[in-house]
Design a protein around this motif. Structure first.
Motif, PDB file in Angstrom:
ATOM      1  N   LEU A  66       0.835  -1.209   0.000  1.00 55.32           N
ATOM      2  CA  LEU A  66       0.000   0.000   0.000  1.00 55.32           C
ATOM      3  C   LEU A  66       0.867   1.256   0.000  1.00 55.32           C
ATOM      4  CD1 LEU A  66      -2.810  -1.029   2.512  1.00 55.32           C
ATOM      5  CD2 LEU A  66      -3.158  -0.345   0.134  1.00 55.32           C
ATOM      6  N   HIS A  67       1.971   1.216   0.742  1.00 52.52           N
ATOM      7  CA  HIS A  67       2.887   2.353   0.792  1.00 52.52           C
ATOM      8  C   HIS A  67       3.417   2.669  -0.614  1.00 52.52           C
ATOM      9  CE1 HIS A  67       6.038   4.888   2.784  1.00 52.52           C
ATOM     10  NE2 HIS A  67       6.661   4.623   1.652  1.00 52.52           N
ATOM     11  N   GLU A  68       3.961   1.647  -1.258  1.00 50.16           N
ATOM     12  CA  GLU A  68       4.529   1.880  -2.594  1.00 50.16           C
ATOM     13  C   GLU A  68       3.436   2.239  -3.593  1.00 50.16           C
ATOM     14  OE1 GLU A  68       7.534   2.381  -2.540  1.00 50.16           O
ATOM     15  OE2 GLU A  68       8.078   1.349  -0.687  1.00 50.16           O
ATOM     16  N   GLY A  97       0.921   4.051  -2.932  1.00 50.35           N
ATOM     17  CA  GLY A  97       0.676   5.485  -2.741  1.00 50.35           C
ATOM     18  C   GLY A  97       1.629   6.310  -3.583  1.00 50.35           C
ATOM     19  N   HIS A  98       2.920   5.931  -3.559  1.00 55.74           N
ATOM     20  CA  HIS A  98       3.884   6.598  -4.448  1.00 55.74           C
ATOM     21  C   HIS A  98       3.476   6.382  -5.902  1.00 55.74           C
ATOM     22  CE1 HIS A  98       6.712   7.782  -1.386  1.00 55.74           C
ATOM     23  NE2 HIS A  98       6.968   6.548  -0.985  1.00 55.74           N
ATOM     24  N   GLY A  99       3.027   5.156  -6.192  1.00 54.24           N
ATOM     25  CA  GLY A  99       2.668   4.811  -7.569  1.00 54.24           C
ATOM     26  C   GLY A  99       1.472   5.606  -8.072  1.00 54.24           C
ATOM     27  N   ASN A 141       5.575  13.710  -1.565  1.00 60.48           N
ATOM     28  CA  ASN A 141       5.401  12.376  -2.138  1.00 60.48           C
ATOM     29  C   ASN A 141       5.135  11.349  -1.024  1.00 60.48           C
ATOM     30  OD1 ASN A 141       5.403  10.186  -3.852  1.00 60.48           O
ATOM     31  ND2 ASN A 141       7.330  10.684  -4.847  1.00 60.48           N
ATOM     32  N   GLU A 142       5.949  11.435   0.029  1.00 58.80           N
ATOM     33  CA  GLU A 142       5.808  10.500   1.149  1.00 58.80           C
ATOM     34  C   GLU A 142       4.463  10.678   1.863  1.00 58.80           C
ATOM     35  OE1 GLU A 142       7.887   8.122   1.561  1.00 58.80           O
ATOM     36  OE2 GLU A 142       7.618   7.364   3.594  1.00 58.80           O
ATOM     37  N   SER A 143       3.937  11.889   1.833  1.00 56.21           N
ATOM     38  CA  SER A 143       2.632  12.093   2.483  1.00 56.21           C
ATOM     39  C   SER A 143       1.587  11.174   1.853  1.00 56.21           C
ATOM     40  CB  SER A 143       2.183  13.559   2.379  1.00 56.21           C
ATOM     41  OG  SER A 143       1.627  13.857   1.112  1.00 56.21           O
ATOM     42  N   GLN A 144       1.762  10.860   0.576  1.00 56.22           N
ATOM     43  CA  GLN A 144       0.766  10.032  -0.093  1.00 56.22           C
ATOM     44  C   GLN A 144       1.015   8.541   0.105  1.00 56.22           C
ATOM     45  OE1 GLN A 144      -2.119  11.434  -1.233  1.00 56.22           O
ATOM     46  NE2 GLN A 144      -1.055  12.911   0.073  1.00 56.22           N
ATOM     47  N   SER A 145       2.281   8.128   0.198  1.00 58.77           N
ATOM     48  CA  SER A 145       2.519   6.727   0.523  1.00 58.77           C
ATOM     49  C   SER A 145       1.994   6.440   1.929  1.00 58.77           C
ATOM     50  CB  SER A 145       4.007   6.390   0.415  1.00 58.77           C
ATOM     51  OG  SER A 145       4.774   7.247   1.225  1.00 58.77           O
ATOM     52  N   ARG A 146       2.180   7.401   2.824  1.00 54.80           N
ATOM     53  CA  ARG A 146       1.688   7.241   4.200  1.00 54.80           C
ATOM     54  C   ARG A 146       0.162   7.276   4.252  1.00 54.80           C
ATOM     55  NH1 ARG A 146       5.385   4.980   7.388  1.00 54.80           N
ATOM     56  NH2 ARG A 146       7.402   5.878   6.932  1.00 54.80           N
TER      57      ARG A 146
HETATM   58 ZN    ZN Z   1       8.021   6.025   0.747  1.00 55.64          ZN
END
Ligand code: ZN
Length: 509
Positions: free
Chosen positions: A259-261, A263-265, A289-294
């Motif tokens: 799910l984390h990756e 989010g980046h995707g 970007n990380e805000s969305q993987s999280r």
């Molecule tokens: Zn990340």
């Protein structure tokens, strides 16, 4: 007529093609390449990187920027054309400040440092890594001298990952976070998560992860998922997104890692077509970007609403979970527990690992700490921050790859991502009043569609702060929503705790 802008676009498209091609080589290196390909791959990557850098920093780009400026000045600030000129100028000026010999030396020493670190971590031997760290830090200091800063020599390093942000802003955010997180960690009750360890067939994990991915709003035929040792996400266009994950046979962590990756995707997938093959075809910063993987890993993937839909399919996939009810499962995946390793840390303790690194990094760059003392200082601060003892360097100062390649300034973006994710989430909740019901129904597309239209599609047109302001109405990085979210989480663990056992406070405020 926009002759200069068109010519600029053509040249930048070539640079983008080169760097995406390097990305394909990098993806291959980490996912499919046999190990003995390492040496020639390093040469291929360095050649493409050098050519892309030369083309980008060329005088001609500067001339085209000057000529394109009057062509775009009447366009709206966030138009593709005006944004392209503005953002490219900033990148171009920054890239030209660093002499190419220094850049080449940094690349070379980063590779050596990485090599030494792999061995040092394996044998838990900081002393063998120290000379390489020294060299890389020295090079970083020379790099910093290429720039001007007002508050701390750390700022130019931070700016590489979080454009426009200065050290004192991060210090301010972390000064609020640190005591509040320490208090939350101490207040978190013990939660039984024993059922999350055991026998979980990797093949079944893969099938389950792909089922979720298929509902997240990726267009069919525009992504793939592959196993790798250290999960990451990369993309070669918005329709060629490469997700990776890791399936461990004795836990379910692959769900959240995927799910984390993803989010980046989704971020990469949502970039507007008009921004492809340009410097604008990416997220504005690592933190955003990380805000969305999280967001996808935690705000969605650990929410009760999400699991209202997905828990039954999970129980069918892994019948051993049949005796565990949804309440117990949700509590277990939201538990807070201090640990030694950053990448294994839960949501509540995670940012404390980052603040520790951020403080050390500033001291390293400012030269106020002796590098040979790092293991000792690391241990002392782990005790202070998280109340735990570090048994060896491999599980202490040597655990992360970043410093081995001179990647100083990167760490804070992880914690900023956590903070920003909640600022944006508050806005999402207002925009999508039925979000909980949608998640409960397994309908993730309204959420991913909203994020695509309002955030991902902007690419790098706006700075990180402008992007946050566009969404939230304020450019400030505000830790309050994040702390409120974690406060609610810890409180919910407490009230539903079946054992009633209170953990001894493991850290001091
Ligand atoms: Zn990340």
């Amino acid at each position: 007529m926009a002759a200069a802008l068109d010519e600029l676009r053509t040249r930048l498209a070539e640079v983008s093609d080169l760097s995406r091609a390097a990305g394909v080589l990098g993806w291959d290196q980490r996912v499919t390449m046999p190990p003995r390909g390492t040496e020639s791959r390093a040469e291929q990557l360095s050649t493409i990187g050098r050519i892309a850098h030369e083309r980008f920093t060329d005088d001609e780009i500067g001339r085209l920027l000057d000529a394109a400026e009057p062509e775009v000045e009447s366009l709206p600030y966030d138009s593709d054309g005006r944004s392209l000129v503005r953002v490219t100028r900033r990148d171009w000026e920054k890239a030209r400040r660093v002499p190419s010999e220094l850049r080449a030396e940094m690349t070379l020493q980063a590779a050596r440092g990485h090599h030494a670190w792999v061995e040092a971590r394996r044998t838990s031997d900081f002393a063998s890594f120290l000379p390489y760290l020294r060299t890389n830090v020295e090079l970083k200091r020379r790099y910093v001298e290429c720039f001007e800063w007002s508050d701390s020599p750390y700022t130019p390093l931070l700016d590489d990952y979080e454009p426009g942000m200065v050290t004192s802003e991060v210090q301010e955010v972390f000064a609020t976070l640190r005591p509040a997180l320490t208090e939350l960690v101490a207040a978190a009750p013990e939660v039984d998560a024993s059922f999350l360890s055991g026998d979980f067939a990797p093949e079944a994990q893969r099938a389950f992860a792909e089922r979720i991915l298929a509902t997240m709003g990726f267009e069919e035929g525009s992504w793939r998922l592959d196993p790798t040792a250290h999960p990451f996400c990369t993309s070669f266009s918005n329709r060629d997104v490469r997700l990776t994950t890791r399936y461990q046979p004795d836990d379910l962590e692959s769900i959240w890692s995927t799910l984390h990756e993803a989010g980046h995707g989704l971020y990469a997938h949502g970039i507007a077509d008009s921004l492809l093959r340009s410097p604008l075809g990416a997220a504005p910063s690592l933190g955003v970007n990380e805000s969305q993987s999280r967001t996808w890993e935690n705000l969605v993937g650990r929410s009760r609403s999400f699991w209202e839909h997905w828990y039954e399919p999970l129980q069918e996939t892994f019948p051993r979970l049949r005796d565990v009810d949804l309440d117990r499962f949700v509590r277990a995946i939201n538990r807070a527990e201090p640990g030694l390793i950053r990448v294994d840390a839960d949501e509540t303790t995670y940012s404390l690992h980052i603040i520790l690194r951020f403080e050390l990094e500033q001291e390293i760059v400012e030269g106020t700490v002796a590098l040979e003392d790092l293991p000792e200082i690391w241990s002392a601060r782990m005790r202070e921050f998280l109340g735990i003892d570090v048994p060896d360097d491999a599980r202490g100062v040597l655990q992360d790859v970043h410093w081995s390649g001179g990647g100083i300034g990167y760490f804070p973006t992880y914690a900023l991502g956590n903070v920003i994710s909640l600022q944006i989430w508050d806005v999402v909740r207002q925009a999508l009043p039925d979000l909980d019901a949608q998640l409960e129904a397994g309908d993730l597309e309204p959420l991913s569609g909203w994020l695509r239209d309002n955030l991902y599609s902007l690419g790098r047109k706006l700075t990180p702060k402008e992007t946050i302001e566009r969404l939230t109405g304020s450019p400030t990085i505000d830790p309050a929503p994040y702390l409120a979210y974690l406060g609610d989480k810890v409180a919910s663990l407490e009230s539903r705790s079946p054992s009633g056992i209170r953990q001894e406070p493991s850290a001091t405020a």
